[in-house]
Design an enzyme around this catalytic site. Structure first.
Site, mmCIF file in Angstrom:
data_model
loop_
_atom_site.group_PDB
_atom_site.id
_atom_site.type_symbol
_atom_site.label_atom_id
_atom_site.label_comp_id
_atom_site.label_asym_id
_atom_site.label_seq_id
_atom_site.Cartn_x
_atom_site.Cartn_y
_atom_site.Cartn_z
ATOM 1 C CG ASP A 19 53.655 -26.855 3.319
ATOM 2 O OD1 ASP A 19 54.795 -27.270 3.609
ATOM 3 O OD2 ASP A 19 53.103 -25.907 3.909
ATOM 4 C CG ASP A 21 53.297 -25.653 10.401
ATOM 5 O OD1 ASP A 21 52.104 -25.587 10.738
ATOM 6 O OD2 ASP A 21 54.231 -25.231 11.108
ATOM 7 C CG ASP A 216 50.411 -22.689 4.340
ATOM 8 O OD1 ASP A 216 51.365 -23.371 3.913
ATOM 9 O OD2 ASP A 216 50.494 -21.966 5.350
#
Length: 275
Positions: A19, A21, A216
């Protein structure tokens, strides 16, 4: 769920899907450890590919952002939900050519780059992503097309997006509205679904058994990786982790990407690409 420490025995890692961001940066600020880790993995010859639910940016946009942080990558190392949606149409519905798009210019571009005609006249496919200029008329056209048999595809299911002052409706909110009006559930390509992960895997050319997914967020990144059969790594630099017994837990948890021993694991095996 396994928490990382110096005693963790990392499995062989020949490829990385990650990922963006919350992992590589937070908004407009780079996460230094992550930039350093990816630079080190690139030097070691470990291929990686970034995946993002964000359909409002092109791979070139991401390349420029990461270059500004000191990490040089190629556009082919970025898979967006817009690109995945376009590829899904071309692969699963090769006979369809007319697409109605609700979304950002980047979503329109992704459709045109694979040879699809973007039109509001008798579209055969409706593709919806985040559109900050959404109108009732746009939704009416989408609803009418879907009721007339058009294939319904959504970029991602995110209902809320964080902003500097709180939250705004995500693509999933307007997709849900059209789904409610038509009683037709769309095919979603973004995380936690697997199409975007499969696209990234095909670009890497690595075996899924030795490819990891880094993210995250447990509800999106980790679920997508687990569904695709990858070992998953949750990094705690982004969205705070929420425990949900109904969701698959990550295989590893790290506080920094420096904790992932990719080079050492890869060095223990012949370095070759696998189909």
């Amino acid at each position: 769920m396994v928490s990382t420490s110096s005693a963790v025995n990392w499995p062989p890692i020949d490829g990385i899907i990650s990922d963006l961001d919350g992992v590589v940066y937070r908004g407009s600020t780079a996460i230094a450890d992550a930039i350093e880790a990816f630079a080190r993995w690139r030097k070691a010859g470990v291929p990686f590919c970034f995946v993002t639910n964000n359909s409002t940016h092109t791979p070139e946009d991401v390349v420029r952002k990461l270059t500004g942080f000191g990490l040089a990558i190629a556009p082919s190392q970025v898979v967006t939900s817009a690109i995945t949606a376009a590829e899904l149409i071309r692969t699963n519905y090769p006979e369809l050519t007319k697409v109605y798009v609700i979304g950002a210019p980047s979503l329109v571009t992704a459709m045109r780059e694979v040879g699809l005609e973007v039109t509001d006249r008798s579209p055969e496919v409706v593709v919806m992503g985040l559109d900050r200029d959404i109108t009732h008329e746009k939704m009416r056209i989408a609803v009418e097309a879907i009721l007339n048999g058009a294939v319904f595809i959504g970029t991602n299911p995110d209902l809320l997006l964080p902003t500097a002052n709180g939250f705004e409706p995500g693509a999933g909110a307007t997709i849900a509205a059209v789904a409610a009006a038509t009683q037709v559930q769309p095919s979603i390509v973004g995380k936690p679904h697997v199409p975007m992960i499969e696209t990234a895997l095909s670009r890497l050319g690595t075996n899924r058994a030795s490819t990891i997914m880094i993210g995250d967020q447990v509800p999106t990144d980790i679920q997508a990786g687990k569904k695709a059969g990858l070992a998953t790594v949750l990094v705690t630099t982004g969205v705070p982790m929420r425990q949900d017994p109904s969701q698959m837990a990550p295989d590893f948890i790290v506080s920094s990407l420096r904790d992932i021993e990719v080079s050492a694991a890869r060095a223990a095996r012949p370095q070759q690409r696998r189909a």
